[in-house]
Scaffold this motif. Structure first.
Motif, PDB file in Angstrom:
ATOM      1  N   UNK A   2       0.818  -1.199   0.000  1.00 40.28           N
ATOM      2  CA  UNK A   2       0.000   0.000   0.000  1.00 40.28           C
ATOM      3  C   UNK A   2       0.854   1.252   0.000  1.00 40.28           C
ATOM      4  N   UNK A   3       0.354   2.245  -0.725  1.00 38.55           N
ATOM      5  CA  UNK A   3       1.081   3.497  -0.800  1.00 38.55           C
ATOM      6  C   UNK A   3       0.472   4.565   0.092  1.00 38.55           C
ATOM      7  N   UNK A   4      -0.741   4.344   0.579  1.00 40.87           N
ATOM      8  CA  UNK A   4      -1.390   5.332   1.430  1.00 40.87           C
ATOM      9  C   UNK A   4      -0.836   5.265   2.850  1.00 40.87           C
ATOM     10  N   UNK A   5      -1.142   6.295   3.626  1.00 39.48           N
ATOM     11  CA  UNK A   5      -0.706   6.361   5.023  1.00 39.48           C
ATOM     12  C   UNK A   5      -1.310   5.195   5.800  1.00 39.48           C
ATOM     13  N   UNK A   6      -0.516   4.548   6.598  1.00 36.31           N
ATOM     14  CA  UNK A   6      -0.952   3.394   7.379  1.00 36.31           C
ATOM     15  C   UNK A   6      -1.847   3.864   8.533  1.00 36.31           C
ATOM     16  N   UNK A   7      -3.152   3.552   8.495  1.00 34.92           N
ATOM     17  CA  UNK A   7      -4.059   3.993   9.557  1.00 34.92           C
ATOM     18  C   UNK A   7      -3.897   3.214  10.855  1.00 34.92           C
ATOM     19  N   UNK A   8      -3.050   2.192  10.867  1.00 26.71           N
ATOM     20  CA  UNK A   8      -2.794   1.426  12.081  1.00 26.71           C
ATOM     21  C   UNK A   8      -1.715   2.074  12.954  1.00 26.71           C
ATOM     22  N   UNK A   9      -0.967   3.027  12.401  1.00 23.93           N
ATOM     23  CA  UNK A   9       0.106   3.666  13.169  1.00 23.93           C
ATOM     24  C   UNK A   9      -0.495   4.370  14.379  1.00 23.93           C
ATOM     25  N   UNK A  10       0.073   4.096  15.533  1.00 17.31           N
ATOM     26  CA  UNK A  10      -0.437   4.637  16.789  1.00 17.31           C
ATOM     27  C   UNK A  10       0.025   6.076  16.994  1.00 17.31           C
ATOM     28  N   UNK A  11      -0.574   6.740  17.964  1.00 21.30           N
ATOM     29  CA  UNK A  11      -0.277   8.146  18.232  1.00 21.30           C
ATOM     30  C   UNK A  11       1.195   8.380  18.542  1.00 21.30           C
ATOM     31  N   UNK A  12       1.860   7.383  19.146  1.00 18.03           N
ATOM     32  CA  UNK A  12       3.272   7.541  19.475  1.00 18.03           C
ATOM     33  C   UNK A  12       4.180   7.234  18.278  1.00 18.03           C
ATOM     34  N   UNK A  13       3.577   6.943  17.105  1.00 27.19           N
ATOM     35  CA  UNK A  13       4.355   6.687  15.900  1.00 27.19           C
ATOM     36  C   UNK A  13       4.722   5.227  15.694  1.00 27.19           C
ATOM     37  N   UNK A  14       4.335   4.357  16.632  1.00 28.98           N
ATOM     38  CA  UNK A  14       4.665   2.935  16.531  1.00 28.98           C
ATOM     39  C   UNK A  14       3.882   2.308  15.385  1.00 28.98           C
ATOM     40  N   UNK A  15       4.620   1.665  14.484  1.00 27.41           N
ATOM     41  CA  UNK A  15       3.995   0.971  13.356  1.00 27.41           C
ATOM     42  C   UNK A  15       3.789  -0.487  13.762  1.00 27.41           C
ATOM     43  N   UNK A  16       2.551  -0.959  13.730  1.00 28.62           N
ATOM     44  CA  UNK A  16       2.285  -2.342  14.121  1.00 28.62           C
ATOM     45  C   UNK A  16       2.798  -3.328  13.076  1.00 28.62           C
ATOM     46  N   UNK A  17       3.033  -4.543  13.519  1.00 26.05           N
ATOM     47  CA  UNK A  17       3.448  -5.597  12.608  1.00 26.05           C
ATOM     48  C   UNK A  17       2.234  -6.045  11.794  1.00 26.05           C
ATOM     49  N   UNK A  18       2.499  -6.807  10.753  1.00 26.76           N
ATOM     50  CA  UNK A  18       1.408  -7.347   9.943  1.00 26.76           C
ATOM     51  C   UNK A  18       0.475  -8.194  10.797  1.00 26.76           C
ATOM     52  N   UNK A  19       1.047  -8.989  11.681  1.00 26.23           N
ATOM     53  CA  UNK A  19       0.221  -9.847  12.538  1.00 26.23           C
ATOM     54  C   UNK A  19      -0.633  -9.031  13.500  1.00 26.23           C
ATOM     55  N   UNK A  20      -0.125  -7.925  13.991  1.00 25.64           N
ATOM     56  CA  UNK A  20      -0.916  -7.060  14.873  1.00 25.64           C
ATOM     57  C   UNK A  20      -2.083  -6.435  14.100  1.00 25.64           C
ATOM     58  N   UNK A  21      -1.823  -6.034  12.861  1.00 21.44           N
ATOM     59  CA  UNK A  21      -2.901  -5.490  12.033  1.00 21.44           C
ATOM     60  C   UNK A  21      -3.958  -6.563  11.785  1.00 21.44           C
ATOM     61  N   UNK A  22      -3.504  -7.762  11.435  1.00 22.54           N
ATOM     62  CA  UNK A  22      -4.410  -8.867  11.172  1.00 22.54           C
ATOM     63  C   UNK A  22      -5.244  -9.197  12.406  1.00 22.54           C
ATOM     64  N   UNK A  23      -4.620  -9.245  13.556  1.00 24.19           N
ATOM     65  CA  UNK A  23      -5.334  -9.563  14.796  1.00 24.19           C
ATOM     66  C   UNK A  23      -6.413  -8.536  15.089  1.00 24.19           C
ATOM     67  N   UNK A  24      -6.118  -7.274  14.844  1.00 24.89           N
ATOM     68  CA  UNK A  24      -7.097  -6.217  15.055  1.00 24.89           C
ATOM     69  C   UNK A  24      -8.323  -6.419  14.168  1.00 24.89           C
TER      70      UNK A  24
END
Length: 75
Positions: A2-24
């Motif tokens: 994906x080229x768009x901004x990752x909406x999973x990125x948390x307020x502190x800037x932490x980018x979740x792993x693929x598995x964390x995104x999937x789990x959500x």
């Protein structure tokens, strides 16, 4: 990927792993924007695609085979 901004990125800037995104997503906690982002992400990430399909199949199987009833009062 994906080229768009990752909406999973948390307020502190932490980018979740693929598995964390999937789990959500599987837990029903993801927003529509997050689901759309992940679907786009899966187009370029075969491990995510395979994990998503496997996890969804397991979840559907468990839901289909879940028995709803009243527990016996005595053993």
């Amino acid at each position: 990927m994906a080229t768009s901004q990752n909406p999973f990125i948390q307020a502190d800037g932490k980018k979740p792993t693929c598995m964390e995104m999937l789990q959500s997503i599987l837990d029903g906690q993801a927003t529509k924007e997050q689901k759309d982002y992940f679907k786009q992400h899966m187009d370029g990430c075969m491990p995510c695609y395979k994990s998503y399909n496997l996890d969804m199949a397991i979840k559907e199987l468990l839901q289909a085979n879940a028995v709803v009833g009243i527990a016996p009062k005595t053993w």
